[in-house]
Design a protein around this motif. Structure first.
Motif, PDB file in Angstrom:
ATOM      1  N   PRO A 175      -7.808   4.167   3.167  1.00 16.53           N
ATOM      2  CA  PRO A 175      -6.910   4.927   4.125  1.00 16.53           C
ATOM      3  C   PRO A 175      -5.651   4.144   4.663  1.00 16.53           C
ATOM      4  O   PRO A 175      -4.718   4.469   4.858  1.00 16.53           O
ATOM      5  N   LEU A 176      -6.089   2.947   4.844  1.00 17.85           N
ATOM      6  CA  LEU A 176      -5.001   1.951   5.400  1.00 17.85           C
ATOM      7  C   LEU A 176      -3.919   1.736   4.411  1.00 17.85           C
ATOM      8  O   LEU A 176      -2.684   1.829   4.683  1.00 17.85           O
ATOM      9  N   TYR A 177      -4.397   1.768   3.296  1.00 16.88           N
ATOM     10  CA  TYR A 177      -3.335   1.503   2.055  1.00 16.88           C
ATOM     11  C   TYR A 177      -2.410   2.693   2.194  1.00 16.88           C
ATOM     12  O   TYR A 177      -1.023   2.719   1.863  1.00 16.88           O
ATOM     13  N   LEU A 178      -2.868   3.917   2.426  1.00 20.75           N
ATOM     14  CA  LEU A 178      -2.030   5.318   2.103  1.00 20.75           C
ATOM     15  C   LEU A 178      -1.244   5.282   3.432  1.00 20.75           C
ATOM     16  O   LEU A 178      -0.154   5.746   3.627  1.00 20.75           O
ATOM     17  N   LEU A 179      -1.978   5.053   4.798  1.00 18.30           N
ATOM     18  CA  LEU A 179      -1.205   5.150   6.000  1.00 18.30           C
ATOM     19  C   LEU A 179      -0.013   4.291   5.896  1.00 18.30           C
ATOM     20  O   LEU A 179       0.933   4.677   6.698  1.00 18.30           O
ATOM     21  N   CYS A 180      -0.047   3.063   5.382  1.00 22.96           N
ATOM     22  CA  CYS A 180       1.039   2.307   5.368  1.00 22.96           C
ATOM     23  C   CYS A 180       2.256   2.774   4.910  1.00 22.96           C
ATOM     24  O   CYS A 180       3.615   2.212   4.948  1.00 22.96           O
ATOM     25  N   ALA A 181       2.081   3.753   3.860  1.00 27.03           N
ATOM     26  CA  ALA A 181       3.259   4.436   3.132  1.00 27.03           C
ATOM     27  C   ALA A 181       3.668   5.432   3.579  1.00 27.03           C
ATOM     28  O   ALA A 181       4.650   6.089   3.034  1.00 27.03           O
ATOM     29  N   LEU A 182       3.437   5.970   4.716  1.00 27.70           N
ATOM     30  CA  LEU A 182       3.833   7.373   5.350  1.00 27.70           C
ATOM     31  C   LEU A 182       4.811   7.353   6.523  1.00 27.70           C
ATOM     32  O   LEU A 182       4.758   8.194   7.401  1.00 27.70           O
ATOM     33  N   GLN A 191       6.859   2.186   1.540  1.00 28.61           N
ATOM     34  CA  GLN A 191       6.212   2.386   0.275  1.00 28.61           C
ATOM     35  C   GLN A 191       5.945   1.096  -0.437  1.00 28.61           C
ATOM     36  O   GLN A 191       4.786   0.806  -0.990  1.00 28.61           O
ATOM     37  N   GLU A 192       6.894   0.310  -0.359  1.00 23.88           N
ATOM     38  CA  GLU A 192       6.863  -1.272  -1.038  1.00 23.88           C
ATOM     39  C   GLU A 192       5.540  -1.894  -0.259  1.00 23.88           C
ATOM     40  O   GLU A 192       4.717  -2.753  -0.678  1.00 23.88           O
ATOM     41  N   ALA A 193       5.745  -1.691   0.871  1.00 19.46           N
ATOM     42  CA  ALA A 193       4.649  -2.430   1.892  1.00 19.46           C
ATOM     43  C   ALA A 193       2.997  -2.129   1.611  1.00 19.46           C
ATOM     44  O   ALA A 193       2.292  -2.793   1.384  1.00 19.46           O
ATOM     45  N   ALA A 194       3.019  -0.537   1.464  1.00 19.98           N
ATOM     46  CA  ALA A 194       1.843  -0.131   0.944  1.00 19.98           C
ATOM     47  C   ALA A 194       1.326  -0.618  -0.308  1.00 19.98           C
ATOM     48  O   ALA A 194       0.281  -1.062  -0.684  1.00 19.98           O
ATOM     49  N   MET A 195       2.334  -0.733  -1.339  1.00 20.97           N
ATOM     50  CA  MET A 195       1.831  -1.174  -2.671  1.00 20.97           C
ATOM     51  C   MET A 195       1.478  -2.522  -2.547  1.00 20.97           C
ATOM     52  O   MET A 195       0.527  -2.958  -3.256  1.00 20.97           O
ATOM     53  N   LYS A 196       2.196  -3.642  -1.862  1.00 22.41           N
ATOM     54  CA  LYS A 196       1.828  -4.808  -1.742  1.00 22.41           C
ATOM     55  C   LYS A 196       0.467  -5.025  -1.070  1.00 22.41           C
ATOM     56  O   LYS A 196      -0.348  -5.765  -1.600  1.00 22.41           O
ATOM     57  N   TYR A 197       0.376  -4.217  -0.347  1.00 19.96           N
ATOM     58  CA  TYR A 197      -1.073  -4.387   0.696  1.00 19.96           C
ATOM     59  C   TYR A 197      -1.958  -3.867  -0.228  1.00 19.96           C
ATOM     60  O   TYR A 197      -3.433  -4.490  -0.327  1.00 19.96           O
ATOM     61  N   LEU A 199      -2.450  -3.760  -3.821  1.00 20.20           N
ATOM     62  CA  LEU A 199      -2.585  -4.709  -4.833  1.00 20.20           C
ATOM     63  C   LEU A 199      -3.135  -6.001  -4.555  1.00 20.20           C
ATOM     64  O   LEU A 199      -4.214  -6.500  -5.106  1.00 20.20           O
ATOM     65  N   LEU A 200      -2.754  -6.647  -3.301  1.00 19.62           N
ATOM     66  CA  LEU A 200      -3.322  -7.771  -2.819  1.00 19.62           C
ATOM     67  C   LEU A 200      -4.744  -7.594  -2.274  1.00 19.62           C
ATOM     68  O   LEU A 200      -5.438  -8.454  -2.559  1.00 19.62           O
ATOM     69  N   GLY A 201      -5.057  -6.322  -1.691  1.00 21.95           N
ATOM     70  CA  GLY A 201      -6.086  -6.024  -1.178  1.00 21.95           C
ATOM     71  C   GLY A 201      -7.268  -5.740  -2.381  1.00 21.95           C
ATOM     72  O   GLY A 201      -8.409  -5.766  -2.200  1.00 21.95           O
ATOM     73  N   ALA A 202      -6.717  -5.238  -3.620  1.00 22.75           N
ATOM     74  CA  ALA A 202      -7.551  -5.174  -4.445  1.00 22.75           C
ATOM     75  C   ALA A 202      -8.355  -6.528  -5.011  1.00 22.75           C
ATOM     76  O   ALA A 202      -9.291  -6.608  -5.248  1.00 22.75           O
ATOM     77  N   HIS A 269      -2.560 -14.619   3.711  1.00 24.21           N
ATOM     78  CA  HIS A 269      -1.645 -13.858   4.741  1.00 24.21           C
ATOM     79  C   HIS A 269      -0.592 -13.437   4.468  1.00 24.21           C
ATOM     80  O   HIS A 269       0.161 -12.718   5.094  1.00 24.21           O
ATOM     81  N   VAL A 270      -0.212 -13.488   3.174  1.00 21.05           N
ATOM     82  CA  VAL A 270       1.355 -12.980   2.823  1.00 21.05           C
ATOM     83  C   VAL A 270       1.552 -11.705   2.856  1.00 21.05           C
ATOM     84  O   VAL A 270       2.728 -11.469   2.972  1.00 21.05           O
ATOM     85  N   TRP A 271       0.494 -10.743   2.798  1.00 18.15           N
ATOM     86  CA  TRP A 271       0.780  -9.485   2.766  1.00 18.15           C
ATOM     87  C   TRP A 271       1.038  -9.170   4.355  1.00 18.15           C
ATOM     88  O   TRP A 271       1.891  -8.173   4.517  1.00 18.15           O
ATOM     89  N   THR A 272       0.950  -9.924   5.357  1.00 17.55           N
ATOM     90  CA  THR A 272       0.899  -9.429   6.775  1.00 17.55           C
ATOM     91  C   THR A 272       2.621  -9.239   7.085  1.00 17.55           C
ATOM     92  O   THR A 272       2.576  -8.060   7.651  1.00 17.55           O
ATOM     93  N   PRO A 273       3.301 -10.174   6.969  1.00 19.37           N
ATOM     94  CA  PRO A 273       4.686  -9.693   7.594  1.00 19.37           C
ATOM     95  C   PRO A 273       5.332  -8.466   6.916  1.00 19.37           C
ATOM     96  O   PRO A 273       6.014  -7.562   7.591  1.00 19.37           O
ATOM     97  N   ASP A 274       5.143  -8.444   5.578  1.00 19.80           N
ATOM     98  CA  ASP A 274       6.074  -7.118   4.887  1.00 19.80           C
ATOM     99  C   ASP A 274       5.354  -5.893   5.307  1.00 19.80           C
ATOM    100  O   ASP A 274       5.830  -4.968   5.556  1.00 19.80           O
ATOM    101  N   VAL A 275       3.743  -5.746   5.334  1.00 23.42           N
ATOM    102  CA  VAL A 275       3.169  -4.641   5.828  1.00 23.42           C
ATOM    103  C   VAL A 275       3.437  -4.191   7.205  1.00 23.42           C
ATOM    104  O   VAL A 275       3.591  -3.167   7.559  1.00 23.42           O
ATOM    105  N   TYR A 276       3.165  -5.381   8.188  1.00 26.48           N
ATOM    106  CA  TYR A 276       3.596  -5.131   9.481  1.00 26.48           C
ATOM    107  C   TYR A 276       5.092  -4.387   9.787  1.00 26.48           C
ATOM    108  O   TYR A 276       5.093  -3.528  10.731  1.00 26.48           O
TER     109      TYR A 276
END
Length: 525
Positions: A175-182, A191-197, A199-202, A269-276
């Protein structure tokens, strides 16, 4: 013929999880059958009501099972869920912080339609996307998604075996991956942040699952005991299994990677700044508070229960990760020009401080870490609540240069944000000071002075970007580009008031929460 014996399940212990999951399913049905005009109110009431009801059940479980002066502090629901003192404390923390986050998610008066896109299927940056950014009500699907995520977090901190922990990890991550894209505005960035999150989360989930397989192989070596991934079996295998230690250490490393990724610890941690930066700000606050509680709750259980007797092996490695995390968060925070990215690197640095508490092999280290998670959650949600209010015609003004002179244009909210930043910096009479003391003192008692020295030095470095923002707000003159601070709606005002009040109270009178954390600091083994 052998008689089938069903496991004994304590449904009262599982009630908070069942309530959240049931509410999430009902929320999906609401999306299907309730007219759009009524959905927002219905979903908000359902989500908030389920969180508060689950919190009442957590309190009831605590009153039933945690008895002052008694050693009976543990209840179990089957073999896969352990509802002990840390579980109840962390579940309560997640639910309280989630209620605050839901208030921010439900706000619709600060921006017409709220922070969320009205229709996620619309192509980003298209004319239709620009029209919906100015008009229609935001998506209400965010409520069942958020409720599913909260339910997964409750399972995550209570999981008593690695497979259940993995399932819970996916339940709250997807759900967090989806919520980040909305996000309603800056859709491409969102949407870029959600995709990074995603892929790295997978990858992180794959590491975790591979680690589970290796640990399972290690437990197969216990004479007279079947292989398993429950924590009791793993704990026994650490001291009894004749299998190669290579399986154990490799499995521990891979599991740690999966958990440290969620905790936003370096170098994962590399996903954190872009996703935040890209996620809708209410979701950023939800992740910064609740996801961190869930991630460190799982870390505490894995390393204090399953791998407890192997502490001498993993402490130097995790200690190095803690120091690296503090350094990366503090140093890179200095270079940031966006307030959400600054708070992201602050979150990374705080993950390093929390790891100091995780590595302290004492009850005080466990209770200090749990106190830190609660105190930081209140402060960071209040910080993001202020960020949602600093706006111009294009939405939130997150570039730091835009905050120059904000103290003269809106001294009240600039003062609140200054107080929160001082709490992050660890100034006395704030929750940040008590939190750092709560994790550093047990580390000193455990002869881990090198971690404390690193924590103190990086805290001094991290204070610079906080004070730079304070100086910009109060000592610069407002210009044409200085945004205004929108009058908050009732939901945002409530969340902000709770966060600021908790930050002050936990700095001035932290005793009750510290006592509660200390009384809950006993894992089932």
């Amino acid at each position: 013929m052998n008689e089938l014996t069903l496991p004994s399940i304590d449904y009262t212990a599982l009630a908070p999880i069942l309530i959240l999951m049931g509410a999430a399913v009902i929320g999906v049905l609401v999306e299907a059958f309730v007219p759009r005009v009524y959905r927002h109110v219905t979903q908000l009431v359902l989500a908030l009501g389920s969180v508060l009801l689950a919190l009442l059940m957590v309190i009831r479980n605590a009153n039933l099972r945690i008895i002052d002066g008694s050693e009976e502090r543990v209840i179990t629901a089957g073999w896969t869920i352990a509802v002990d003192g840390p579980t109840l404390f962390l579940q309560g923390a997640i639910l309280v912080l989630a209620a605050m986050a839901l208030l921010l998610i439900g706000e619709r008066s600060v921006e017409r339609g709220g922070a969320f896109v009205a229709q996620a299927a619309v192509t980003a940056e298209s004319p239709e996307d620009r029209r919906q950014a100015e008009g229609r009500a935001g998506a209400t699907e965010v409520y069942p998604l958020t409720t599913f995520a909260i339910g997964g977090m409750l399972i995550f901190v209570a999981a008593n075996d690695l497979l259940t922990m993995f399932i819970a990890l996916e339940v709250f991550s997807l759900p967090l991956y989806l919520l980040c894209a909305l996000a309603r505005r800056r859709r491409l960035l969102s949407q870029e942040a959600a995709m990074k999150y995603f892929l790295l989360g997978a990858y992180a989930s794959a590491f975790f699952l591979f680690g589970v397989a290796l640990v399972y192989g290690f437990t197969a070596g216990i004479p007279g005991r079947p292989a398993n991934v429950d924590f009791a079996t793993i704990h026994a295998a650490v001291s009894e299994s004749p299998a190669s230690d290579l399986l154990l250490f490799a499995g521990m490393a891979l599991i740690a990677i999966g958990l440290l990724f969620k905790a936003a610890a370096a170098p994962f941690h590399v996903w954190t700044p872009d996703v935040y930066q890209g996620a809708p700000t209410p979701i950023t606050g939800f992740m910064a508070a609740c996801t961190k509680v869930a991630a460190f709750g799982a870390l505490l259980r894995v390393f204090h229960v399953a791998f407890a007797d192997a502490a001498w092996d993993f402490t130097p490695v995790l200690g190095a990760v803690a120091v690296l995390t503090m350094l990366v968060g503090a140093v890179l925070a200095v270079t940031q020009t966006d307030i959400k990215r600054l708070l992201a690197y602050s979150s990374i640095a705080n993950a390093g401080y929390l790891l100091v508490g995780v590595l302290a092999p004492t009850r005080d280290g466990l209770s200090g870490t749990m106190f830190y998670l609660v105190a930081y959650g209140f402060s960071v949600l209040a910080a993001f609540a202020v960020v949602t209010l600093v706006r111009d015609a294009d939405g939130e003004a997150t570039h730091l240069s835009r905050w120059a002179g904000l103290g003269k244009r809106s001294p009240f909210y600039a003062g609140i944000f200054t107080f929160i930043l001082l709490a992050f910096a660890g100034i006395p009479l704030t929750s940040g000071f008590v939190s750092k003391f709560a994790v550093f003192a047990p580390a000193l008692d455990a002869d881990q002075a090198w971690l404390v020295i690193a924590g103190v030095l990086t805290s001094m470095v991290l204070a610079f970007p906080y004070l730079r923002v304070v100086v910009m707000m109060w000592l610069s003159e407002p210009g044409d580009a200085t945004p205004t601070v929108t009058v908050p709606g009732g939901l945002t005002a409530a969340a902000l008031t709770i966060g600021v009040a908790a930050t002050l109270v936990l700095g001035v009178a932290p005793g009750p929460l510290l006592d509660l954390a200390n009384g809950a600091a006993e894992f089932v083994r």
